[in-house]
Motif scaffolding. Structure first.
Motif, PDB file in Angstrom:
ATOM      1  N   THR A 213     -18.934 -39.659  -8.132  1.00  0.00           N
ATOM      2  CA  THR A 213     -19.828 -39.646  -6.982  1.00  0.00           C
ATOM      3  C   THR A 213     -19.016 -39.963  -5.733  1.00  0.00           C
ATOM      4  O   THR A 213     -17.990 -40.641  -5.804  1.00  0.00           O
ATOM      5  N   LEU A 214     -19.483 -39.465  -4.610  1.00  0.00           N
ATOM      6  CA  LEU A 214     -18.804 -39.690  -3.342  1.00  0.00           C
ATOM      7  C   LEU A 214     -19.488 -40.852  -2.630  1.00  0.00           C
ATOM      8  O   LEU A 214     -20.681 -40.795  -2.349  1.00  0.00           O
ATOM      9  N   LYS A 215     -18.703 -41.911  -2.370  1.00  0.00           N
ATOM     10  CA  LYS A 215     -19.249 -43.094  -1.705  1.00  0.00           C
ATOM     11  C   LYS A 215     -19.305 -42.858  -0.202  1.00  0.00           C
ATOM     12  O   LYS A 215     -18.299 -42.509   0.408  1.00  0.00           O
ATOM     13  N   GLN A 216     -20.494 -43.054   0.363  1.00  0.00           N
ATOM     14  CA  GLN A 216     -20.662 -42.956   1.807  1.00  0.00           C
ATOM     15  C   GLN A 216     -21.485 -44.131   2.282  1.00  0.00           C
ATOM     16  O   GLN A 216     -22.397 -44.580   1.599  1.00  0.00           O
ATOM     17  N   GLY A 217     -21.163 -44.633   3.427  1.00  0.00           N
ATOM     18  CA  GLY A 217     -21.874 -45.782   3.970  1.00  0.00           C
ATOM     19  C   GLY A 217     -21.346 -47.079   3.371  1.00  0.00           C
ATOM     20  O   GLY A 217     -20.706 -47.083   2.329  1.00  0.00           O
ATOM     21  N   ILE A 218     -21.620 -48.164   4.057  1.00  0.00           N
ATOM     22  CA  ILE A 218     -21.184 -49.478   3.589  1.00  0.00           C
ATOM     23  C   ILE A 218     -22.403 -50.172   3.000  1.00  0.00           C
ATOM     24  O   ILE A 218     -23.411 -50.363   3.689  1.00  0.00           O
ATOM     25  N   GLU A 219     -22.311 -50.534   1.729  1.00  0.00           N
ATOM     26  CA  GLU A 219     -23.415 -51.232   1.082  1.00  0.00           C
ATOM     27  C   GLU A 219     -23.517 -52.649   1.632  1.00  0.00           C
ATOM     28  O   GLU A 219     -22.568 -53.185   2.195  1.00  0.00           O
ATOM     29  N   THR A 220     -24.668 -53.271   1.427  1.00  0.00           N
ATOM     30  CA  THR A 220     -24.934 -54.598   1.999  1.00  0.00           C
ATOM     31  C   THR A 220     -23.931 -55.635   1.508  1.00  0.00           C
ATOM     32  O   THR A 220     -23.443 -56.449   2.301  1.00  0.00           O
ATOM     33  N   ASP A 221     -23.617 -55.615   0.216  1.00  0.00           N
ATOM     34  CA  ASP A 221     -22.661 -56.594  -0.322  1.00  0.00           C
ATOM     35  C   ASP A 221     -21.286 -56.445   0.322  1.00  0.00           C
ATOM     36  O   ASP A 221     -20.647 -57.437   0.689  1.00  0.00           O
ATOM     37  N   MET A 222     -20.827 -55.199   0.460  1.00  0.00           N
ATOM     38  CA  MET A 222     -19.526 -54.953   1.078  1.00  0.00           C
ATOM     39  C   MET A 222     -19.565 -55.317   2.562  1.00  0.00           C
ATOM     40  O   MET A 222     -18.598 -55.857   3.094  1.00  0.00           O
ATOM     41  N   ALA A 223     -20.685 -55.041   3.234  1.00  0.00           N
ATOM     42  CA  ALA A 223     -20.809 -55.399   4.646  1.00  0.00           C
ATOM     43  C   ALA A 223     -20.725 -56.915   4.823  1.00  0.00           C
ATOM     44  O   ALA A 223     -20.065 -57.400   5.747  1.00  0.00           O
ATOM     45  N   LYS A 224     -21.365 -57.665   3.928  1.00  0.00           N
ATOM     46  CA  LYS A 224     -21.284 -59.126   3.997  1.00  0.00           C
ATOM     47  C   LYS A 224     -19.853 -59.601   3.775  1.00  0.00           C
ATOM     48  O   LYS A 224     -19.395 -60.549   4.415  1.00  0.00           O
ATOM     49  N   LYS A 225     -19.139 -58.926   2.871  1.00  0.00           N
ATOM     50  CA  LYS A 225     -17.745 -59.284   2.599  1.00  0.00           C
ATOM     51  C   LYS A 225     -16.871 -59.023   3.836  1.00  0.00           C
ATOM     52  O   LYS A 225     -15.990 -59.821   4.171  1.00  0.00           O
ATOM     53  N   ILE A 226     -17.127 -57.913   4.524  1.00  0.00           N
ATOM     54  CA  ILE A 226     -16.372 -57.576   5.736  1.00  0.00           C
ATOM     55  C   ILE A 226     -16.635 -58.605   6.832  1.00  0.00           C
ATOM     56  O   ILE A 226     -15.707 -59.083   7.494  1.00  0.00           O
ATOM     57  N   VAL A 227     -17.917 -58.980   7.015  1.00  0.00           N
ATOM     58  CA  VAL A 227     -18.263 -59.985   8.018  1.00  0.00           C
ATOM     59  C   VAL A 227     -17.583 -61.312   7.694  1.00  0.00           C
ATOM     60  O   VAL A 227     -17.043 -61.987   8.574  1.00  0.00           O
ATOM     61  N   LYS A 228     -17.568 -61.670   6.398  1.00  0.00           N
ATOM     62  CA  LYS A 228     -16.924 -62.924   5.974  1.00  0.00           C
ATOM     63  C   LYS A 228     -15.419 -62.874   6.234  1.00  0.00           C
ATOM     64  O   LYS A 228     -14.833 -63.860   6.689  1.00  0.00           O
TER      65      LYS A 228
END
Length: 160
Positions: free
Chosen positions: A94-109
């Protein structure tokens, strides 16, 4: 106030071109002569099918090389399941598009742990980073590029 967005997007046209390029290579390879093997792209992702497991691995390598030639990050391919039907072995990606909520929280952290003078906020499938100085934003971009994340990130909409 300067800001930029962190997104994870794939150019679907380039993905189609990469799959077509891999199909042409499949037709030209001597080790795939008289072998039933195929690469298919649809809305959900990419499906590889071959007669043997090692041929399936070769197909995957061809697709990843075609992605690299087209400047598409191969981390955008998420491996699905492997199935056998008749004499064929199939593998889904599958092709991943968009940032999932968990990954977004990790980026913010990651940004907050770096103690930079910027603020990061999650906005749907992207993360917006704002700060007072352009240099702080560029430092945040450099910090995220060094981080080992399992999704491809693009930085766009940079505004002063």
């Amino acid at each position: 106030m300067p800001s930029f967005d962190i997104v994870s997007e794939i150019d679907q046209h380039e993905v189609t071109n990469a799959v077509d390029q891999a199909k042409r290579e499949l037709g030209n390879r001597w080790d795939f002569k008289n072998v039933e093997a195929d690469i298919e792209k649809d809305d959900s992702g990419i499906t590889l099918s071959a007669e043997q497991d090692f041929q399936l691995e070769q197909l995957e390598e061809m697709v990843r090389m075609a992605f690299a030639k087209r400047n598409i990050d191969s981390r955008a391919l998420s491996e699905g399941g492997e199935s056998k039907s008749g004499k064929l072995v199939k593998k889904q990606f599958t092709l991943k598009q968009g940032i999932e909520t968990d990954m977004a929280k990790k980026i913010v952290k990651l940004i907050k742990d770096a103690k930079l003078k910027v603020q990061a906020s999650i906005q749907g499938d992207k993360v917006r980073v704002t700060g007072k100085k352009r240099d702080d934003l560029q430092t945040a971009i450099a910090h995220l590029r060094e981080a080992e994340l399992d999704i491809p990130l693009q930085f766009n909409n940079f505004r002063d």
